[in-house]
Design a protein around this motif. Structure first.
Motif, PDB file in Angstrom:
ATOM      1  N   GLY A  31       4.644  12.444   9.020  1.00  0.00           N
ATOM      2  CA  GLY A  31       5.287  11.477   9.899  1.00  0.00           C
ATOM      3  C   GLY A  31       6.783  11.463   9.700  1.00  0.00           C
ATOM      4  O   GLY A  31       7.360  12.339   9.039  1.00  0.00           O
ATOM      5  N   TRP A  32       7.428  10.451  10.272  1.00  0.00           N
ATOM      6  CA  TRP A  32       8.880  10.377  10.294  1.00  0.00           C
ATOM      7  C   TRP A  32       9.430  10.011   8.921  1.00  0.00           C
ATOM      8  O   TRP A  32       8.975   9.084   8.277  1.00  0.00           O
ATOM      9  CB  TRP A  32       9.342   9.346  11.330  1.00  0.00           C
ATOM     10  CG  TRP A  32       8.875   9.674  12.715  1.00  0.00           C
ATOM     11  CD1 TRP A  32       7.929   9.026  13.434  1.00  0.00           C
ATOM     12  CD2 TRP A  32       9.336  10.759  13.523  1.00  0.00           C
ATOM     13  NE1 TRP A  32       7.762   9.629  14.661  1.00  0.00           N
ATOM     14  CE2 TRP A  32       8.618  10.709  14.748  1.00  0.00           C
ATOM     15  CE3 TRP A  32      10.284  11.772  13.354  1.00  0.00           C
ATOM     16  CZ2 TRP A  32       8.801  11.610  15.769  1.00  0.00           C
ATOM     17  CZ3 TRP A  32      10.473  12.677  14.383  1.00  0.00           C
ATOM     18  CH2 TRP A  32       9.746  12.592  15.570  1.00  0.00           C
ATOM     19  N   LEU A  33      10.456  10.748   8.516  1.00  0.00           N
ATOM     20  CA  LEU A  33      11.044  10.521   7.205  1.00  0.00           C
ATOM     21  C   LEU A  33      12.024   9.350   7.198  1.00  0.00           C
ATOM     22  O   LEU A  33      12.479   8.952   6.122  1.00  0.00           O
ATOM     23  CB  LEU A  33      11.748  11.781   6.706  1.00  0.00           C
ATOM     24  CG  LEU A  33      10.818  12.957   6.377  1.00  0.00           C
ATOM     25  CD1 LEU A  33      11.618  14.126   5.820  1.00  0.00           C
ATOM     26  CD2 LEU A  33       9.761  12.540   5.378  1.00  0.00           C
ATOM     27  N   HIS A  34      12.360   8.793   8.362  1.00  0.00           N
ATOM     28  CA  HIS A  34      13.270   7.647   8.318  1.00  0.00           C
ATOM     29  C   HIS A  34      12.610   6.438   7.655  1.00  0.00           C
ATOM     30  O   HIS A  34      13.291   5.537   7.188  1.00  0.00           O
ATOM     31  CB  HIS A  34      13.804   7.297   9.724  1.00  0.00           C
ATOM     32  CG  HIS A  34      12.762   6.877  10.706  1.00  0.00           C
ATOM     33  ND1 HIS A  34      12.301   7.717  11.701  1.00  0.00           N
ATOM     34  CD2 HIS A  34      12.077   5.719  10.875  1.00  0.00           C
ATOM     35  CE1 HIS A  34      11.400   7.095  12.437  1.00  0.00           C
ATOM     36  NE2 HIS A  34      11.245   5.882  11.948  1.00  0.00           N
ATOM     37  N   HIS A  35      11.267   6.427   7.583  1.00  0.00           N
ATOM     38  CA  HIS A  35      10.593   5.350   6.863  1.00  0.00           C
ATOM     39  C   HIS A  35      10.762   5.490   5.360  1.00  0.00           C
ATOM     40  O   HIS A  35      10.562   4.542   4.615  1.00  0.00           O
ATOM     41  CB  HIS A  35       9.102   5.330   7.196  1.00  0.00           C
ATOM     42  CG  HIS A  35       8.811   4.952   8.608  1.00  0.00           C
ATOM     43  ND1 HIS A  35       9.258   3.783   9.174  1.00  0.00           N
ATOM     44  CD2 HIS A  35       8.104   5.600   9.580  1.00  0.00           C
ATOM     45  CE1 HIS A  35       8.837   3.708  10.434  1.00  0.00           C
ATOM     46  NE2 HIS A  35       8.143   4.796  10.696  1.00  0.00           N
ATOM     47  N   ASN A  82       3.709  12.749  -9.678  1.00  0.00           N
ATOM     48  CA  ASN A  82       3.231  11.923  -8.576  1.00  0.00           C
ATOM     49  C   ASN A  82       2.765  12.787  -7.417  1.00  0.00           C
ATOM     50  O   ASN A  82       3.547  13.522  -6.819  1.00  0.00           O
ATOM     51  CB  ASN A  82       4.370  10.998  -8.125  1.00  0.00           C
ATOM     52  CG  ASN A  82       3.996  10.163  -6.922  1.00  0.00           C
ATOM     53  OD1 ASN A  82       2.816   9.984  -6.640  1.00  0.00           O
ATOM     54  ND2 ASN A  82       4.988   9.657  -6.230  1.00  0.00           N
ATOM     55  N   ASP A  83       1.468  12.696  -7.119  1.00  0.00           N
ATOM     56  CA  ASP A  83       0.953  13.358  -5.922  1.00  0.00           C
ATOM     57  C   ASP A  83       0.504  12.345  -4.878  1.00  0.00           C
ATOM     58  O   ASP A  83      -0.157  12.701  -3.912  1.00  0.00           O
ATOM     59  CB  ASP A  83      -0.219  14.281  -6.283  1.00  0.00           C
ATOM     60  CG  ASP A  83      -1.412  13.508  -6.817  1.00  0.00           C
ATOM     61  OD1 ASP A  83      -2.484  14.107  -6.946  1.00  0.00           O
ATOM     62  OD2 ASP A  83      -1.271  12.305  -7.099  1.00  0.00           O
ATOM     63  N   GLY A  84       0.867  11.099  -5.100  1.00  0.00           N
ATOM     64  CA  GLY A  84       0.494  10.051  -4.161  1.00  0.00           C
ATOM     65  C   GLY A  84      -0.728   9.269  -4.559  1.00  0.00           C
ATOM     66  O   GLY A  84      -0.965   8.176  -4.060  1.00  0.00           O
ATOM     67  N   GLY A  85      -1.553   9.840  -5.464  1.00  0.00           N
ATOM     68  CA  GLY A  85      -2.752   9.146  -5.903  1.00  0.00           C
ATOM     69  C   GLY A  85      -3.632   8.736  -4.736  1.00  0.00           C
ATOM     70  O   GLY A  85      -3.785   9.479  -3.766  1.00  0.00           O
ATOM     71  N   LEU A 105      -2.934   6.119  -2.973  1.00  0.00           N
ATOM     72  CA  LEU A 105      -2.108   5.232  -2.159  1.00  0.00           C
ATOM     73  C   LEU A 105      -1.295   5.963  -1.096  1.00  0.00           C
ATOM     74  O   LEU A 105      -0.938   5.374  -0.092  1.00  0.00           O
ATOM     75  CB  LEU A 105      -1.152   4.446  -3.058  1.00  0.00           C
ATOM     76  CG  LEU A 105      -1.812   3.495  -4.063  1.00  0.00           C
ATOM     77  CD1 LEU A 105      -0.763   2.850  -4.940  1.00  0.00           C
ATOM     78  CD2 LEU A 105      -2.616   2.429  -3.329  1.00  0.00           C
ATOM     79  N   TYR A 106      -0.966   7.228  -1.346  1.00  0.00           N
ATOM     80  CA  TYR A 106      -0.101   7.981  -0.431  1.00  0.00           C
ATOM     81  C   TYR A 106      -0.711   9.356  -0.162  1.00  0.00           C
ATOM     82  O   TYR A 106      -1.456   9.894  -0.989  1.00  0.00           O
ATOM     83  CB  TYR A 106       1.291   8.185  -1.036  1.00  0.00           C
ATOM     84  CG  TYR A 106       2.131   6.933  -1.161  1.00  0.00           C
ATOM     85  CD1 TYR A 106       2.988   6.548  -0.139  1.00  0.00           C
ATOM     86  CD2 TYR A 106       2.073   6.145  -2.302  1.00  0.00           C
ATOM     87  CE1 TYR A 106       3.772   5.390  -0.253  1.00  0.00           C
ATOM     88  CE2 TYR A 106       2.843   4.998  -2.426  1.00  0.00           C
ATOM     89  CZ  TYR A 106       3.685   4.629  -1.394  1.00  0.00           C
ATOM     90  OH  TYR A 106       4.461   3.501  -1.507  1.00  0.00           O
ATOM     91  N   LEU A 107      -0.349   9.921   0.974  1.00  0.00           N
ATOM     92  CA  LEU A 107      -0.763  11.289   1.265  1.00  0.00           C
ATOM     93  C   LEU A 107       0.028  12.296   0.438  1.00  0.00           C
ATOM     94  O   LEU A 107      -0.376  13.442   0.298  1.00  0.00           O
ATOM     95  CB  LEU A 107      -0.577  11.591   2.759  1.00  0.00           C
ATOM     96  CG  LEU A 107      -1.507  10.832   3.709  1.00  0.00           C
ATOM     97  CD1 LEU A 107      -1.153  11.147   5.156  1.00  0.00           C
ATOM     98  CD2 LEU A 107      -2.963  11.192   3.435  1.00  0.00           C
ATOM     99  N   GLY A 108       1.153  11.899  -0.064  1.00  0.00           N
ATOM    100  CA  GLY A 108       1.985  12.755  -0.913  1.00  0.00           C
ATOM    101  C   GLY A 108       2.974  11.903  -1.662  1.00  0.00           C
ATOM    102  O   GLY A 108       2.955  10.673  -1.579  1.00  0.00           O
ATOM    103  N   ASP A 109       3.852  12.540  -2.400  1.00  0.00           N
ATOM    104  CA  ASP A 109       4.843  11.822  -3.181  1.00  0.00           C
ATOM    105  C   ASP A 109       5.809  11.094  -2.246  1.00  0.00           C
ATOM    106  O   ASP A 109       6.541  11.730  -1.480  1.00  0.00           O
ATOM    107  CB  ASP A 109       5.605  12.827  -4.055  1.00  0.00           C
ATOM    108  CG  ASP A 109       6.630  12.172  -4.962  1.00  0.00           C
ATOM    109  OD1 ASP A 109       7.189  12.890  -5.799  1.00  0.00           O
ATOM    110  OD2 ASP A 109       6.887  10.964  -4.828  1.00  0.00           O
TER     111      ASP A 109
END
Length: 781
Positions: free
Chosen positions: A754-758, A653-656, A658-662
């Motif tokens: 960004g924040w990892l709490h998400h 998973n590299d985020g495809g 949909l995401y900037l990363g995994d």
């Protein structure tokens, strides 16, 4: 049948022609035929030798060999395809191009030899005599166009899969552009290196292929050394298919810039691996599959143009993802396979079958004509929900939304307004029911459901003994009962509340056989993969997850966009329903599949269907428009239906797109381990699969001082926490007894994201000494 495959052989040279012949032989044998490759040596230098090979090929009679009758001969390549046989047809890889297009563009060796013109005429005459009156197929529209242009022979192209088709899958981007194919001047690896020398980004190239001309290979290596590119270029040859497939999977894109290629396995292999293809206007075969800005990038054959696109592909991962996904979708939409090849090659001589598809090179514009509405209706029919066929198999009480609702005492939850709304979704319910296992005693969880739980009622009426739970947005923990009005089982639903993209579902592991997420995915705003992962957790091994959601690349959406409108099925804002009251993002079919693959599901099916009656006739002309312009028609229905089985095996998973990363890389907990005098020890618990370190993570601490001031401190994470491990972090922020307290908030931020709490690493708050921020600055200085 006994079938002879007529192929030319150049000793010590192995390429696409040999792979095709061997692949065709293997497929014929698997179909129950005896098939042998009959090779004729091919020598073209000097030109006089060409007359010898032409004559040798023409004199061979293969009706019978060694006392065995040969039933059918299939001619593949000059001069072998000139062999005589009573029942012969052709599947031409290419003619001897030195006598045709290369003569025309001035690159033929025949032009430099006194007998060149005579040899050219002899080849044209031999080819014309061989092809006339026989079924003639080719491997590509490019080859067919050459044949028509130079000797007036009409032929039909039939595409076939590349040799690596069974091995290729999409994979995570590892930061290089792959340049596969034999190393030789016709493949123009030198042009790609010249482009690399002009790039402004640190793009890397991996070349894979055996050299045809050692002198050319030496020239390439000298260029790399001269321009200081050694740390950006790698060379491989003779790789096992598994390793080559892995290189395809890990590429950012694939560069393939041959001169007028006949077909080009590289293009198809890149498409299967979901990689954008960078090619040129004069590349020939690749242009039958790759359209500029659709499946790849098609540019002028100059180093400057290629360099610009290499930089662009390196910098824009979304572009790479979009092009790669479209390339893979187009491959499957074109129905490329061995079955249509064998069907046509083994047909009766008199059965001149129509082409399997309309095929034309990119340079040939589509004919301008009005929409073929008849064909549009045909495509729409394929996307339609077979309502009558489905309902005929259901019990009477399950054949309409009204009979379902009337089967249970639902009171005001089944008002006229509710019934009208649900009737508009009835086709979607019927289609979704097809993916519910036909078993008794199913344990079913409905994500994002709500009263009157009509679809759960439909399952109750068609899958005896089922039990139900539902995650609802409103706070509602308890059992909801809807008594049966027909003497059957009551509809009982255990309702629970949870946020589907941030919270753990309130059920134990492996609690359900089936999880449903119907028209929920498009409402999520933060982290849809979390819902998929939680669905996997609560499903038993082998359980099924069914997702339905609007299709952002449906013909309806494309028609709206063509008319200047927004392509969403529901794009308006609904403030009084909160952030989840609208569609926050709509998806392509393969994006839904991607979410399943990265969370431990194997795709059982991926389909689209038209489920909203009133819009079908309004937008079906768009289907004809797509076909006319040669765009893929696959997966164009209004709604996506995906079903996956829980296997526990996750795709890399590299985020495809949909995401900037995994989204699962960084997860864990921060908590206070101990407080001893002036020092506080935090426990950093890394529950993800990527190490925590200052290279990726910033430690951010904010303080509300006793006097109301706000102070902050950030630093690259000063410890390394390996994946799956815990590490202490000691901070000089202890609160002495009786001292005024500041309130500190400690949290992590992923650099550039960004924040990892998400994503599961929750922030914590704790009391600390006044002036704690200054103490931290001194401690880490």
């Amino acid at each position: 049948m006994r079938i002879a495959l007529l192929n030319a052989q150049v000793p010590f040279v192995r390429g696409g022609a040999e792979l095709l012949a061997e692949g065709l032989q293997r497929q014929l044998q698997m179909a129950g035929h005896e098939a042998e490759i009959v090779s004729v040596p091919h020598n073209w230098n000097p030109a006089s030798k060409l007359l010898d090979t032409l004559l040798a090929g023409s004199l061979v009679d293969i009706d019978e060999l060694g006392g065995l009758h040969i039933d059918l001969a299939i001619g593949l390549k000059f001069p072998a395809y000139l062999a005589r046989h009573a029942r012969k047809r052709f599947w031409v890889l290419h003619q001897h191009r030195q006598a045709y297009d290369m003569w025309e563009d001035g690159t033929s060796d025949l032009l430099t030899q006194p007998e060149g013109a005579m040899v050219k005429a002899a080849i044209e005459d031999a080819d014309t005599r061989a092809f006339e009156g026989r079924p003639v197929y080719t491997i590509s529209a490019n080859v067919s166009e050459r044949m028509r242009r130079f000797i007036g022979i009409e032929s039909t192209p039939i595409y076939h899969p590349p040799p690596l088709s069974d091995y290729l899958k999409p994979g995570a981007d590892k930061g290089y552009v792959l340049v596969p194919s034999r190393i030789g001047p016709a493949k123009r690896q030198k042009l790609v290196l010249e482009a690399l020398a002009l790039t402004r980004t640190p793009v890397r190239l991996i070349f894979v292929g055996k050299p045809d001309v050692p002198r050319y290979e030496a020239e390439l290596h000298a260029f790399v050394a001269e321009h200081g590119l050694s740390d950006r270029v790698e060379w491989y040859q003779g790789l096992p298919v598994e390793e080559l497939s892995e290189l395809y999977a890990g590429a950012q894109a694939v560069a393939f810039v041959p001169i007028d290629e006949d077909y080009g396995y590289v293009t198809l292999e890149a498409m299967l691996a979901a990689k954008a293809v960078l090619t040129t206007f004069d590349s020939g075969g690749p242009l039958e599959f790759i359209r500029h800005e659709v499946e790849g990038l098609v540019v002028e054959p100059t180093a400057e143009a290629l360099a610009r696109e290499l930089d662009r592909l390196y910098e824009d991962r979304f572009l790479r993802g979009r092009l790669g996904e479209a390339a893979r979708e187009r491959y499957f939409a074109m129905d490329i396979g061995w079955e249509p090849v064998l069907e046509r090659l083994l047909a009766d001589d008199t059965a001149h079958l129509p082409p399997p598809r309309e095929v034309a090179p990119l340079r040939t514009p589509p004919p301008s004509s009005a929409f073929d509405l008849g064909r549009a209706d045909l495509h729409a029919e394929r996307l339609a929900v077979k309502e009558t066929q489905i309902t005929e198999s259901l019990p009477a009480e399950a054949r309409t939304i009204d009979t379902v609702l009337d089967s249970f005492a639902m009171g005001d939850h089944a008002s006229l307004e509710v019934r009208r709304y649900l009737d508009g979704h009835w086709l979607r319910y019927l289609q979704t029911l097809q993916y519910v296992p036909e078993e008794r005693d199913l344990r079913v969880l409905d994500l994002g459901g709500g009263r009157p739980h009509a679809f759960l009622g439909l399952i109750q009426l068609t899958r005896e003994g089922s039990s139900f739970a539902s995650i609802v947005e409103a706070e509602a923990d308890g059992r909801e009962r809807f008594p049966s009005t027909r003497g059957g089982d009551d509809l009982i639903v255990e309702a629970r509340s949870a946020n589907l993209e941030t919270e753990r579902l309130p059920f134990p592991d492996e609690s359900f056989d089936l999880v449903l997420a119907m028209e929920v995915l498009e409402h999520l705003a933060l982290n849809p993969a979390h819902m998929f992962e939680e669905a996997a957790r609560v499903l038993r091994p082998g359980g099924r997850f069914v997702v339905t959601t609007p299709n952002i690349v449906s013909y309806r959406s494309l028609a709206l966009a063509h008319r200047g409108g927004a392509p969403y099925s529901f794009g308006v804002f609904v403030p009084y329903h909160g952030v989840y009251g609208r569609h926050n993002r709509e998806y392509t079919p393969h994006e839904v599949e991607f979410l399943g693959q990265i969370t431990g599901f194997e795709t059982d099916l991926l389909q689209t269907r038209d489920v909203y009656r009133k819009e079908i006739d309004l937008f079906t002309p768009m289907l004809a428009d797509l076909e006319k312009d040669d765009f893929p028609l696959d997966l164009r229905g209004q709604n996506i239906f995906w079903a996956g089985t829980k296997t526990g095996s996750r795709r890399r998973n590299d985020g495809g797109s949909l995401y900037l990363g995994d989204p699962f890389a960084f997860r864990g907990q921060i908590r206070v381990e101990s407080a001893d005098g002036e020092m506080v020890t935090l426990s950093l618990d890394n529950q993800g699969h990527r190490d925590w370190s200052g290279a990726d993570i910033v430690l951010s601490i904010n303080a509300l001082e006793p006097d109301g001031r706000r102070e902050s401190f950030t630093i690259d994470l000063p410890v390394i926490v390996p994946a799956g491990a815990k590490r202490p972090l000691v901070l000089p922020i202890g609160l002495p007894a009786g001292s005024p307290a500041a309130i500190l908030t400690v949290e992590f931020e992923q650099k550039g994201r960004g924040w990892l709490h998400h994503l599961g690493v929750r922030r914590i708050s704790l009391p600390a000494r006044a002036g704690a921020i200054e103490a931290l600055k001194t401690h880490f200085s």
